[in-house]
Design a protein around this motif. Structure first.
Motif, PDB file in Angstrom:
ATOM      1  N   SER A 423       0.840  -1.192   0.000  1.00 19.99           N
ATOM      2  CA  SER A 423       0.000   0.000   0.000  1.00 19.99           C
ATOM      3  C   SER A 423       0.880   1.249   0.000  1.00 19.99           C
ATOM      4  O   SER A 423       1.668   1.459   0.929  1.00 19.99           O
ATOM      5  N   PRO A 424       0.761   2.104  -1.006  1.00 18.11           N
ATOM      6  CA  PRO A 424       1.563   3.337  -1.004  1.00 18.11           C
ATOM      7  C   PRO A 424       1.204   4.258   0.153  1.00 18.11           C
ATOM      8  O   PRO A 424       2.041   5.067   0.584  1.00 18.11           O
ATOM      9  N   ILE A 425      -0.019   4.131   0.676  1.00 21.66           N
ATOM     10  CA  ILE A 425      -0.411   4.969   1.818  1.00 21.66           C
ATOM     11  C   ILE A 425       0.463   4.656   3.032  1.00 21.66           C
ATOM     12  O   ILE A 425       0.863   5.552   3.781  1.00 21.66           O
ATOM     13  N   GLU A 426       0.775   3.382   3.222  1.00 16.61           N
ATOM     14  CA  GLU A 426       1.634   2.990   4.341  1.00 16.61           C
ATOM     15  C   GLU A 426       3.021   3.621   4.209  1.00 16.61           C
ATOM     16  O   GLU A 426       3.598   4.107   5.185  1.00 16.61           O
ATOM     17  N   VAL A 427       3.549   3.618   2.990  1.00 11.93           N
ATOM     18  CA  VAL A 427       4.864   4.218   2.753  1.00 11.93           C
ATOM     19  C   VAL A 427       4.790   5.731   2.952  1.00 11.93           C
ATOM     20  O   VAL A 427       5.685   6.340   3.541  1.00 11.93           O
TER      21      VAL A 427
END
Length: 525
Positions: A423-427
């Motif tokens: 998930s790019p949101i986590e990054v």
């Protein structure tokens, strides 16, 4: 039946709170709810007498002005369909949107819009201007004629039905061409009631509008829900958001809350750090929507401005609001969550339409009276979006044991690195927790070995220098090895949409175009 419509709600408010302020333009004018209703009725009568008929689409391209508010409401009062458009579009873009919506009329301010007018002329669409130079008089609409086979009805004889199509917008078109979304009076009325309910908006509330009215966030959450509650809305004198005047406008109009995208919150935080206000107004809450708000940014907002920050979840197809963190008196607000469903059913479904238990990922699906019945002239998109009796949002997420929704990302946006779904949101969240990072966005890029690899772009905080190696080292300490960005672009700006959103595909294309001719696939955003 009219009471279920947006028009019916606003008529009732004008009777309940006739003398309360409805619309202000900073330093220029104030309109009460009763006066606004009168101006809308007069303008709707002009539209009807000039050939606008029920179901006709009327395109509007204005800055955030009182004329736009009045003419938008007049269009739907006349049972026509309002299609607000971004005034920054090119001629070709205007031509697409005017044609796709089948617009019958273009409305602008007296200054006009060359690109929009050129596109309308090519399509043989009449153009008229609207202005309110004297608030005590009617809106001045230049003469026009929409060809019509029927006679001109009296506006007093026109009743608005909840099933009337009232608003026509387009989705962002991140994975395909923009899709047309028709919304009815019932859809808009339901959304207004949902927003009023969850934030307990009343005639005592006031806000300053910072978002464009051609976007569902500013239109529904900022403007229409306030008007539907008998509350007040102030429009910036410049017709758009200005960080330098925002807090003075908030104080001048007794604002009790505001809603914005994370980009604007970040701008206000940056200004607070470099040039803080002597005092900030006491707000009931601050609302964030339209893009993910990192928990660290939420914490900074609350610390800086002394109000709870309520993150929410919305989309055009739902007439904006789908879920929100509650006011503190109604329950906790959870950083990293977009809250609980508001006024509609929500389920997390797997690929076979089976509801998933708490804490299990699946597609976020909704149904309710605020949800569109389908995209215009797009059977393929409707077939994909409306399945198992639900509207499928395209977002991946889960509900926790308290019923709060947590978004993982767009299904088509997840980065597939050698079979690992990231998930790019986590990054993003880890990048934004770096003490020297002001803004950040992670995105996937093509990779010969893994299929996709992670890159990111970061904007340092003012006065700070960042280097790629330092950011990567920070990520290695806070992320699993396969989630660490392979490349970090340190920059002073990020490409954004007209509404301030950051779309990962566009960011990826922007930075990759600087270093290679690699073709970036159409990721969702």
């Amino acid at each position: 039946m009219e009471g279920l419509s947006l028009t019916g709600i606003l008529k009732k408010v004008a009777l309940q709170f006739p003398d309360r302020r409805a619309i202000s333009v900073s330093g220029k004018l104030d309109l009460t709810h009763a006066r606004l209703q009168q101006l809308v009725e007069e303008a709707a009568a002009v539209l009807c007498s000039s050939g606008v008929r029920p179901g006709d689409v009327v395109a509007l391209t204005f800055p955030n002005t009182v004329e736009l508010v009045i003419m938008f409401l007049a269009v739907i009062r006349s049972r026509a369909v309002a299609a607000p458009l971004n005034s920054a579009y090119t001629k070709d873009e205007f031509e697409f949107y005017l044609s796709d919506s089948e617009s019958k009329l273009l409305l602008t301010n007296p200054e006009g819009n060359h690109a929009a007018q050129a596109a309308a002329a090519k399509l043989r669409i009449p153009h008229a201007t609207a202005s309110l130079p004297v608030p005590s008089e009617a809106v001045r609409v230049t003469p026009f004629r929409v060809p019509s086979e029927s006679g001109s009805p009296d506006i007093a004889a026109i009743s608005n039905d909840p099933s009337d199509e009232a608003l026509f917008l387009h989705t962002s078109g991140t994975t395909s061409r923009p899709k047309g979304v028709p919304l009815t009076q019932r859809n808009l009325g339901a959304s207004v009631q949902n927003i009023k309910s969850v934030y307990r908006l009343t005639e005592s509330d006031s806000t300053v509008l910072v978002l464009p009215l051609f976007h569902v966030h500013g239109l529904l959450a900022g403007l229409l829900s306030s008007l539907g509650a008998g509350a007040a809305v102030a429009l910036p004198a410049a017709g758009r958001f200005s960080a330098s005047t925002f807090w003075s406008d908030m104080r001048a109009h007794g604002a009790t809350w505001y809603t914005a995208v994370p980009t604007i919150h970040q701008i206000l935080l940056d200004r607070h750090a470099s040039k803080p206000e002597p005092a900030y107004p006491r707000l009931r809450f601050i609302r964030s929507c339209s893009a993910a708000l990192a928990p660290v940014i939420l914490e900074r907002l609350e610390a800086a401005f002394g109000a709870p920050v309520l993150e929410s979840y919305a989309m055009t197809e739902a007439s904006h609001l789908m879920a929100s963190n509650p006011l503190l008196e109604n329950g906790p607000h959870k950083a990293g969550s977009v809250g609980k469903p508001v006024g509609q059913e929500m389920a997390i479904l797997d690929d076979n339409g089976v509801p998933q238990p708490a804490h299990v990922n699946g597609e976020v699906c909704i149904r309710g009276s605020n949800v569109t019945k389908g995209y215009k002239n797009n059977p393929e998109a409707n077939k994909a979006a409306f399945r198992f009796g639900w509207f499928h949002t395209g977002d991946l997420g889960f509900l926790d044991s308290d019923g709060y929704l947590h978004l993982v990302g767009r299904i088509k946006e997840l980065i597939n690195r050698g079979g690992e779904k990231i998930s790019p949101i986590e990054v993003d969240d880890v990048l934004l927790s770096h003490p020297d990072v002001g803004q950040a966005v992670a995105f996937g890029v093509p990779d010969d070995k893994y299929g996709e690899e992670i890159n990111c772009a970061v904007i340092p905080k003012e006065g700070v220098k960042l280097d790629e190696g330092g950011v990567v080292s920070f990520c290695r300490r806070n992320l699993a090895a396969f989630k660490v960005p392979k490349r970090v672009f340190v920059t002073d700006s990020l490409p954004r949409t007209a509404t301030g959103k950051i779309q990962r595909r566009i960011v990826a294309e922007h930075f990759l175009s600087q270093i290679s001719a690699a073709k970036v696939p159409k990721f969702g955003a």
